[in-house]
Write a protein that holds these residues in place. Structure first.
Motif, mmCIF file in Angstrom:
data_model
loop_
_atom_site.group_PDB
_atom_site.id
_atom_site.type_symbol
_atom_site.label_atom_id
_atom_site.label_comp_id
_atom_site.label_asym_id
_atom_site.label_seq_id
_atom_site.Cartn_x
_atom_site.Cartn_y
_atom_site.Cartn_z
ATOM 1 N N PRO A 75 -9.682 9.573 23.198
ATOM 2 C CA PRO A 75 -9.359 9.580 24.624
ATOM 3 C C PRO A 75 -10.215 8.542 25.353
ATOM 4 O O PRO A 75 -11.428 8.487 25.149
ATOM 5 N N GLU A 76 -9.594 7.715 26.179
ATOM 6 C CA GLU A 76 -10.299 6.626 26.849
ATOM 7 C C GLU A 76 -11.479 7.135 27.665
ATOM 8 O O GLU A 76 -12.549 6.527 27.701
ATOM 9 N N TYR B 184 -21.719 15.660 20.129
ATOM 10 C CA TYR B 184 -20.512 15.592 20.963
ATOM 11 C C TYR B 184 -19.251 15.609 20.105
ATOM 12 O O TYR B 184 -19.134 14.879 19.129
ATOM 13 N N ARG B 185 -18.321 16.460 20.501
ATOM 14 C CA ARG B 185 -16.986 16.505 19.896
ATOM 15 C C ARG B 185 -15.972 16.442 21.023
ATOM 16 O O ARG B 185 -16.064 17.202 21.988
ATOM 17 N N TYR B 186 -15.027 15.514 20.909
ATOM 18 C CA TYR B 186 -14.115 15.362 22.043
ATOM 19 C C TYR B 186 -13.218 16.586 22.185
ATOM 20 O O TYR B 186 -12.952 17.313 21.239
ATOM 21 N N ASN C 168 -30.762 -3.448 12.567
ATOM 22 C CA ASN C 168 -30.536 -4.477 13.585
ATOM 23 C C ASN C 168 -29.071 -4.891 13.672
ATOM 24 O O ASN C 168 -28.760 -6.055 13.951
ATOM 25 N N GLY C 169 -28.193 -3.933 13.438
ATOM 26 C CA GLY C 169 -26.762 -4.200 13.548
ATOM 27 C C GLY C 169 -26.190 -3.599 14.822
ATOM 28 O O GLY C 169 -26.886 -2.948 15.592
ATOM 29 N N THR C 170 -24.911 -3.833 15.025
ATOM 30 C CA THR C 170 -24.213 -3.272 16.191
ATOM 31 C C THR C 170 -22.942 -2.578 15.722
ATOM 32 O O THR C 170 -22.360 -2.950 14.695
ATOM 33 N N ILE C 171 -22.515 -1.581 16.483
ATOM 34 C CA ILE C 171 -21.270 -0.876 16.188
ATOM 35 C C ILE C 171 -20.493 -0.728 17.481
ATOM 36 O O ILE C 171 -21.067 -0.450 18.539
ATOM 37 N N SER C 172 -19.212 -0.943 17.408
ATOM 38 C CA SER C 172 -18.350 -0.795 18.585
ATOM 39 C C SER C 172 -17.121 0.017 18.198
ATOM 40 O O SER C 172 -16.735 0.082 17.035
ATOM 41 N N LEU C 173 -16.529 0.639 19.205
ATOM 42 C CA LEU C 173 -15.353 1.484 18.996
ATOM 43 C C LEU C 173 -14.285 1.120 20.019
ATOM 44 O O LEU C 173 -14.591 0.943 21.203
ATOM 45 N N LYS C 174 -13.066 1.017 19.561
ATOM 46 C CA LYS C 174 -11.948 0.807 20.467
ATOM 47 C C LYS C 174 -10.701 1.438 19.853
ATOM 48 O O LYS C 174 -10.691 1.782 18.657
ATOM 49 N N ASN C 175 -9.684 1.588 20.666
ATOM 50 C CA ASN C 175 -8.405 2.088 20.181
ATOM 51 C C ASN C 175 -7.486 0.912 19.879
ATOM 52 O O ASN C 175 -7.418 -0.054 20.655
ATOM 53 N N GLY D 275 -2.131 2.480 18.251
ATOM 54 C CA GLY D 275 -2.663 3.812 17.987
ATOM 55 C C GLY D 275 -3.721 3.801 16.897
ATOM 56 O O GLY D 275 -3.683 2.988 15.979
ATOM 57 N N GLY D 276 -4.656 4.731 17.015
ATOM 58 C CA GLY D 276 -5.711 4.823 16.017
ATOM 59 C C GLY D 276 -7.020 4.263 16.522
ATOM 60 O O GLY D 276 -7.083 3.546 17.526
ATOM 61 N N ALA D 277 -8.096 4.617 15.817
ATOM 62 C CA ALA D 277 -9.447 4.180 16.187
ATOM 63 C C ALA D 277 -9.864 3.005 15.326
ATOM 64 O O ALA D 277 -9.482 2.901 14.151
#
Length: 370
Positions: A301-302, A313-315, A338-345, A349-351
């Protein structure tokens, strides 16, 4: 050691209080002939008020007393004496001193009240988090434990004949439940290590491709109703990363995709090598290991995406269980390297989880030649 630190802190606060009053007084002294001493009194009162916001009560009281003496000595006639000729000036000086003291005491009490409220809120928030964790664990641990105990009880019944196929099925259930228990315990231990700052990556040449395949083999049971596709360059180099942390990162992400997507959903794992140029001082090549894990499920969910990596946390519309630790551990392990993580939809559809690590790399054929 603590007493020495406490002493140094107290001494610095006294010095700050005295220097602040002296500085304001000297500046006012430069324009003493064009401003009234009442204005100086207001400025010193503001100074004491500011000190009360940041310092403890005793240094502030010292500042209040010093400001009253300075006001009398330098700004109330006759100058350079503590003698006051008229009752009006004496009354104003006394009121200044009383107001400064009251202000210091009230501000200090207000600060203490704020700290007490903050402690209470922090404890309430901590209790809420731990209650959430206990509620989650009560379900996440009880289910596999019940499966193990039930299967063992059935296997131990001497008056019941079990076929080899049934026995094999019960043994398989015990193994699956044990792996789920191990996963939850590992997450709890990893979160404890992260919070204690114990994580110290052991960087060595890591075969990301092999790591991905090994992790997915361990998740065969969890992903049996899903299709996993791989988009990995055959010539992907070795990267200097912590293999153990990378295994846990990939495990948690793939497990999360499997748990939060419907049966038949596709999980895609992509690993690639990239190079960026840094032009700050001179051209310098930045080597990157990029891993993208995506699915074609429902996505996030956006309005809740910003909290996806929060602990516990659980949506809201999640139909599956979980302690809410998996993604927060992933973020912690990524940042530890020293890395990065990002999340988008994804658009369809899908993560989509994207991991990026700036890491030294070495072609596999170089290792083979060695």
């Amino acid at each position: 050691m603590k007493s020495i630190i406490k002493y140094k802190k107290a001494r610095s606060q006294y010095i700050i209080s005295i220097l602040s009053v002296i500085t304001v007084s000297l500046l006012c002294l430069l324009v003493r002939d064009i401003i009234e001493y009442k204005v100086v009194g207001y400025l010193l009162l503001v100074t004491v008020s500011l000190l009360a916001i940041f310092l403890e009560i005793k240094p502030v009281l010292v500042g209040a007393i010093l400001s009253a003496l300075v006001l009398d000595y330098l700004f109330i006639k006759p100058y350079y004496t503590l003698h006051i000729d008229n009752a009006g000036d004496a009354f104003l000086l006394i009121m200044f001193f009383i107001i400064a003291l009251i202000n210091a005491v009230l501000t200090n009490k207000f600060r203490r009240m704020q700290r007490a409220i903050h402690i209470i809120e922090t404890r309430a928030s901590t209790m809420k988090l731990y209650n959430t964790l206990l509620d989650s664990l009560s379900h996440e641990l009880r289910t596999p434990i019940a499966a193990i105990l039930g299967s063992i009880d059935t296997l131990q019944q001497k008056d019941v004949h079990l076929s080899s196929e049934t026995q094999q099925k019960l043994h398989s259930e015990i193994e699956t439940a044990s792996m789920k228990l191990n996963y939850q315990v590992e997450n709890l231990l990893n979160m404890s290590r992260l919070e204690s700052g114990y994580i110290q990556p052991k960087l060595d040449w890591c075969d990301v491709k092999e790591t991905i395949y090994n992790v997915c083999n361990r998740l065969t049971e969890e992903t049996k109703d899903h299709k996993i596709t791989y988009t990995i360059d055959d010539n992907l180099p070795l990267f200097k990363l912590d293999t153990g942390l990378m295994e846990q990162i990939i495990y948690n992400l793939v497990y999360n995709c499997a748990q939060h997507t419907p049966k038949g959903a596709n999980i895609n794992i992509k690993a690639q090598y990239d190079v960026d140029a840094d032009y700050d001082d001179h051209i310098d090549l930045i080597k990157k290991c990029i891993i993208i894990i995506s699915d074609d499920g429902y996505g996030f969910p956006e309005e809740e995406m910003d909290r996806a990596f929060d602990k516990f946390y659980r949506y809201k519309n999640s139909k599956t269980g979980g302690t809410g630790l998996g993604l927060s551990i992933v973020k912690g392990f990524v940042q530890a390297q020293n890395g990065t993580i990002s999340l988008k939809n994804a658009e369809d559809g899908g993560a989509v989880f994207t991991l990026e690590f700036n890491a030294d790399c070495m072609p596999i054929n170089s290792l083979e030649n060695e």
